[in-house]
Design a protein around this motif. Sequence first.
Motif, mmCIF file in Angstrom:
data_model
loop_
_atom_site.group_PDB
_atom_site.id
_atom_site.type_symbol
_atom_site.label_atom_id
_atom_site.label_comp_id
_atom_site.label_asym_id
_atom_site.label_seq_id
_atom_site.Cartn_x
_atom_site.Cartn_y
_atom_site.Cartn_z
ATOM 1 N N SER A 130 162.891 -129.630 -31.810
ATOM 2 C CA SER A 130 161.779 -130.514 -32.192
ATOM 3 C C SER A 130 160.482 -130.118 -31.496
ATOM 4 O O SER A 130 159.395 -130.299 -32.054
ATOM 5 C CB SER A 130 162.124 -131.966 -31.856
ATOM 6 O OG SER A 130 163.228 -132.402 -32.622
ATOM 7 N N VAL A 133 158.905 -127.564 -33.650
ATOM 8 C CA VAL A 133 158.329 -128.199 -34.849
ATOM 9 C C VAL A 133 156.969 -128.808 -34.514
ATOM 10 O O VAL A 133 155.994 -128.656 -35.258
ATOM 11 C CB VAL A 133 159.283 -129.275 -35.400
ATOM 12 C CG1 VAL A 133 158.629 -130.036 -36.533
ATOM 13 C CG2 VAL A 133 160.595 -128.642 -35.873
ATOM 14 N N TRP A 137 153.126 -127.958 -35.975
ATOM 15 C CA TRP A 137 152.213 -128.986 -36.497
ATOM 16 C C TRP A 137 150.866 -128.933 -35.780
ATOM 17 O O TRP A 137 149.802 -128.961 -36.414
ATOM 18 C CB TRP A 137 152.835 -130.376 -36.313
ATOM 19 C CG TRP A 137 151.831 -131.476 -36.436
ATOM 20 C CD1 TRP A 137 151.176 -131.882 -37.567
ATOM 21 C CD2 TRP A 137 151.322 -132.288 -35.374
ATOM 22 N NE1 TRP A 137 150.296 -132.912 -37.277
ATOM 23 C CE2 TRP A 137 150.376 -133.173 -35.945
ATOM 24 C CE3 TRP A 137 151.597 -132.366 -34.008
ATOM 25 C CZ2 TRP A 137 149.684 -134.110 -35.172
ATOM 26 C CZ3 TRP A 137 150.915 -133.305 -33.246
ATOM 27 C CH2 TRP A 137 149.969 -134.157 -33.826
ATOM 28 N N ILE A 188 161.098 -124.209 -41.250
ATOM 29 C CA ILE A 188 159.974 -125.034 -40.834
ATOM 30 C C ILE A 188 158.705 -124.335 -41.302
ATOM 31 O O ILE A 188 158.400 -123.230 -40.856
ATOM 32 C CB ILE A 188 159.936 -125.237 -39.306
ATOM 33 C CG1 ILE A 188 161.267 -125.810 -38.798
ATOM 34 C CG2 ILE A 188 158.772 -126.133 -38.914
ATOM 35 C CD1 ILE A 188 161.614 -127.162 -39.354
#
Length: 235
Positions: A130, A133, A137, A188
Motif C-alpha cells: 500500500s 500505491v 498516487w 497499479i
Amino acid sequence: MAPYQRRNLQLKPLDSFNFDVRRCITELNEFEKLLDKEELREAQDVLPFFRSNLHLSAFIASYVAEIVRFDRIKHEFAVFGDFRADLVVGDSVSGTYCFIEFEDATKNSIFVEKGRSTSDWSPRFEHGFSQIVDWFWKLDDFRNIAQFRAVFDSYSINFYGMLVIGRESFLSPIDKNRLKWRLNKVLIDSQKIICITFDQLARDIKDRLSLYQLSYESDSFTEIDSDLLDIEEDA
C-alpha cells in the motif's frame, strides 16, 4: 492538498552518484553475510545496512530495464510531504526512477497462519504494498508543480515500485505460487509492482553483476573499442 501547502514543501533533489561495480561486488559479499541471520528486522538490520552500502543500493534498480546509469540516489526520500520511500534510485538521462520499500524478513512478513489450510496475507506485506500505491498516487498528483521538476529535472518521469520483503525459507510451495500470481496479475496504474524476497535479491544481483563484470572484461568489447578507434582515425 491545498495550493499553499504545495508551495511550502521543502523538497530535496536526489544525490548525484557514481556507480562502481567493484565496490558493489564487495558490498554484495557483505549482504550475503547478513543473510546468514535467519530473520532480519527492517529498522535494526535492513535499513542501516543499505544506508552504508550505496553501490549495492543503487544496483537494486537493475530490475528496471530503463535504468542503466544508477546516477541518482536517495535513502529515506520524502515523497512530497506525506510519505517516505526507503530508497530511490534513478537514471537522470532516461528519466526513470525506482522507488523501493524494505520490510522485515521474518516468518510472518508475507503470510501469517490463521488456523486455516490457506494462510493470510500479512499486515506487513499489505502495508508495504500500500505504501507503493500511495507513492504512485502522490507522484501523479504532483507532476505539474515546480518542486517536481526541481527534484527530478523534468515534469515527466517514468517510475516503478519495488517491495523487498521476507525470506524464501518461510514460504511453502503454494504460498510462493500465490505470491507470484498476485505480482503477475495485480497492476497499479498499468504497472506491476516488483516484489522479491531478500534471498532472491541477493541471487539476482549476483547473477547480474557477473554479466555486468564480464561485459567490461570480455575480449569482444575490447575488439569493438579498437574497431571504433580505427574508424575515428580513418575519418
